[in-house]
Write a protein that holds these residues in place. Structure first.
Motif, mmCIF file in Angstrom:
data_model
loop_
_atom_site.group_PDB
_atom_site.id
_atom_site.type_symbol
_atom_site.label_atom_id
_atom_site.label_comp_id
_atom_site.label_asym_id
_atom_site.label_seq_id
_atom_site.Cartn_x
_atom_site.Cartn_y
_atom_site.Cartn_z
ATOM 1 N N LYS A 129 0.830 -1.214 0.000
ATOM 2 C CA LYS A 129 0.000 0.000 0.000
ATOM 3 C C LYS A 129 0.866 1.265 0.000
ATOM 4 O O LYS A 129 0.555 2.242 -0.696
ATOM 5 N N ALA A 130 1.930 1.242 0.801
ATOM 6 C CA ALA A 130 2.831 2.402 0.818
ATOM 7 C C ALA A 130 3.487 2.599 -0.538
ATOM 8 O O ALA A 130 3.612 3.728 -1.025
ATOM 9 N N ALA A 131 3.901 1.507 -1.161
ATOM 10 C CA ALA A 131 4.547 1.601 -2.472
ATOM 11 C C ALA A 131 3.598 2.181 -3.513
ATOM 12 O O ALA A 131 4.020 2.924 -4.412
ATOM 13 N N MET A 282 8.014 5.719 5.924
ATOM 14 C CA MET A 282 6.655 5.550 6.413
ATOM 15 C C MET A 282 6.588 5.865 7.901
ATOM 16 O O MET A 282 7.544 5.629 8.626
ATOM 17 N N GLY A 283 5.441 6.328 8.355
ATOM 18 C CA GLY A 283 5.216 6.508 9.783
ATOM 19 C C GLY A 283 5.706 7.836 10.309
ATOM 20 O O GLY A 283 5.908 8.802 9.566
ATOM 21 N N CYS A 308 10.872 12.987 -1.359
ATOM 22 C CA CYS A 308 10.921 11.684 -0.689
ATOM 23 C C CYS A 308 10.165 10.622 -1.473
ATOM 24 O O CYS A 308 9.150 10.914 -2.116
ATOM 25 N N THR A 309 10.619 9.383 -1.382
ATOM 26 C CA THR A 309 9.847 8.266 -1.914
ATOM 27 C C THR A 309 8.546 8.140 -1.141
ATOM 28 O O THR A 309 7.469 8.008 -1.716
ATOM 29 N N ILE A 310 8.641 8.155 0.176
ATOM 30 C CA ILE A 310 7.493 8.174 1.089
ATOM 31 C C ILE A 310 7.709 9.343 2.047
ATOM 32 O O ILE A 310 8.681 9.359 2.807
ATOM 33 N N PRO A 311 6.818 10.352 2.050
ATOM 34 C CA PRO A 311 7.096 11.583 2.804
ATOM 35 C C PRO A 311 6.626 11.596 4.252
ATOM 36 O O PRO A 311 6.789 12.598 4.941
ATOM 37 N N SER A 312 6.045 10.503 4.759
ATOM 38 C CA SER A 312 5.378 10.536 6.067
ATOM 39 C C SER A 312 6.277 10.981 7.210
ATOM 40 O O SER A 312 5.870 11.785 8.056
ATOM 41 N N MET A 313 7.508 10.456 7.286
ATOM 42 C CA MET A 313 8.383 10.805 8.414
ATOM 43 C C MET A 313 8.750 12.289 8.426
ATOM 44 O O MET A 313 8.597 12.961 9.458
ATOM 45 N N ALA A 317 7.487 15.321 11.248
ATOM 46 C CA ALA A 317 8.396 16.229 11.951
ATOM 47 C C ALA A 317 8.026 17.692 11.705
ATOM 48 O O ALA A 317 8.060 18.524 12.617
ATOM 49 N N LEU A 318 7.671 18.001 10.474
ATOM 50 C CA LEU A 318 7.264 19.367 10.144
ATOM 51 C C LEU A 318 5.971 19.742 10.862
ATOM 52 O O LEU A 318 5.834 20.852 11.395
ATOM 53 N N LYS A 319 5.031 18.829 10.901
ATOM 54 C CA LYS A 319 3.748 19.084 11.564
ATOM 55 C C LYS A 319 3.934 19.344 13.050
ATOM 56 O O LYS A 319 3.235 20.163 13.650
ATOM 57 N N LEU A 320 4.919 18.685 13.649
ATOM 58 C CA LEU A 320 5.187 18.836 15.081
ATOM 59 C C LEU A 320 5.992 20.103 15.389
ATOM 60 O O LEU A 320 6.133 20.490 16.545
#
Length: 355
Positions: A129-131, A282-283, A308-313, A317-320
């Protein structure tokens, strides 16, 4: 619920094709729309069906997984999750696949024909799903490693913590290839990987890094101009006196090593001499630890999510509010070097004034 994630399963074992397809089809959002038994057949199936993701075996007749992957990225770019045996050869080939553009990989529990493949079901579903949401980017190819001249060990130096997950191996390889041999810092690297892969990853990174890369041994003293890779299955902690400890407390965010643990301990020991950088993955691992680095006077940055390939991490950090800067991958090594030199320069200046 719509089965939005369309998958083609490629494996030369009919049994494994059936097992992987069954595991994926059990998820309400995934539909296996085709299979193939070798790389050449896979190319035709993918071009015809245009899936969201391909799961790709490595060892196959007619055309193996690496050749098929390279052709696929050139002719019909599609997110790929490699399915590899957890062996020395399997690990080396998998790392090569990640360099060629694969988004992620799954380690088969029992070799090429796995009777206990159900153990990887949740991981497989999550990674597929992440891919499907991954951004395929033009790969930044690092140069071949040039053996550096021996650099003088600096009197003052910083600690840098790099954190990455999905998409990380190729990203980390690029970043380390661009860091100078006289960098006045030690680098702690946390890359989420299955147990058994990090030793080969360190060897792989040593092909392009001017800074020596090694898998951490429990209790060793941190030295500048060295990259320390957290071994899979252990959290990496920094202790007083600059020693590294390997910790087997429970996983955090479902991962071990967790970057939050390393960032937090490094921030408490090194304070303003700590630099944290969260990259693709991810995450949310790394966000809280990065905030601790910032709160204790260190410098923080993330890889720009759009690179990023997957931008979640990085997004977490930016959201926090943990990251002071968001830097595109192409400029990340240069910016890291600038920040490290500035941090060490500031420490030297304070020392001169207080002296």
């Amino acid at each position: 619920m719509e089965r939005w994630c369309k998958v083609v399963v490629v494996d030369d074992s009919a049994f494994m094709r059936m097992v992987i397809a069954r595991m994926l089809n059990e998820d309400a959002e995934i539909e296996v729309i085709g299979t193939a038994s070798n790389g050449l057949e896979a190319l035709e199936v993918v071009k015809t069906l245009r899936p969201s993701v391909v799961t790709l075996d490595v060892e196959m007749p007619v055309m193996d997984g690496l050749i098929a992957l390279e052709r696929l990225m050139q002719e019909c770019p599609t997110p790929v999750v490699m399915v590899s045996a957890l062996t020395k050869g399997g690990a080396e080939v998998t790392l090569r696949a990640l360099q060629l553009g694969a988004v992620d990989f799954i380690a088969k529990p029992s070799g090429s024909i796995s009777l206990d493949a159900h153990k990887i079901r949740d991981e497989l579903v999550a990674k597929v799903k992440a891919a499907a949401r991954a951004k395929l980017r033009v790969l930044l190819t690092p140069p071949r490693r040039i053996v550096p001249t021996v650099s003088a060990v600096p009197n003052e130096w910083a600690i840098v913590v790099l954190a990455a997950s999905t998409g990380g191996p190729a990203t980390v390889r690029y970043v380390l290839s661009q860091l100078p041999p006289d960098l006045p810092a030690a680098v702690l690297l946390v890359q989420h990987m299955p147990v058994g892969f990090t030793k080969f990853f360190a060897d792989n990174l040593n092909q392009v890094s001017a800074l020596p890369v090694k898998e951490v041994q429990d209790g060793e003293v941190i030295r500048p101009q060295q990259v320390y890779l957290a071994p899979s299955g252990f959290h990496l902690l920094v202790e007083r006196g600059g020693r590294l400890r390997l910790d087997q407390s429970p996983p955090l965010h479902g991962v071990r090593p967790a970057a939050d643990k390393t960032l937090d301990s490094a921030a408490h020991i090194f304070g303003e001499r700590c630099v944290g950088c969260v990259m693709t993955g991810m995450g949310s691992d790394g966000a809280i630890g990065l905030l601790t680095v910032r709160e204790r006077g260190g410098r923080t940055l993330v890889q720009a999510p759009e690179t990023c390939t997957i931008p979640s991490m990085p997004e977490s950090a930016l959201k926090l509010g943990a990251a002071q800067e968001s830097v595109p991958l192409e400029r990340l090594p240069q910016r890291l070097t600038q920040i490290i030199r500035a941090v060490v320069g500031a420490v030297n200046l304070i020392g001169e004034r207080s002296g």
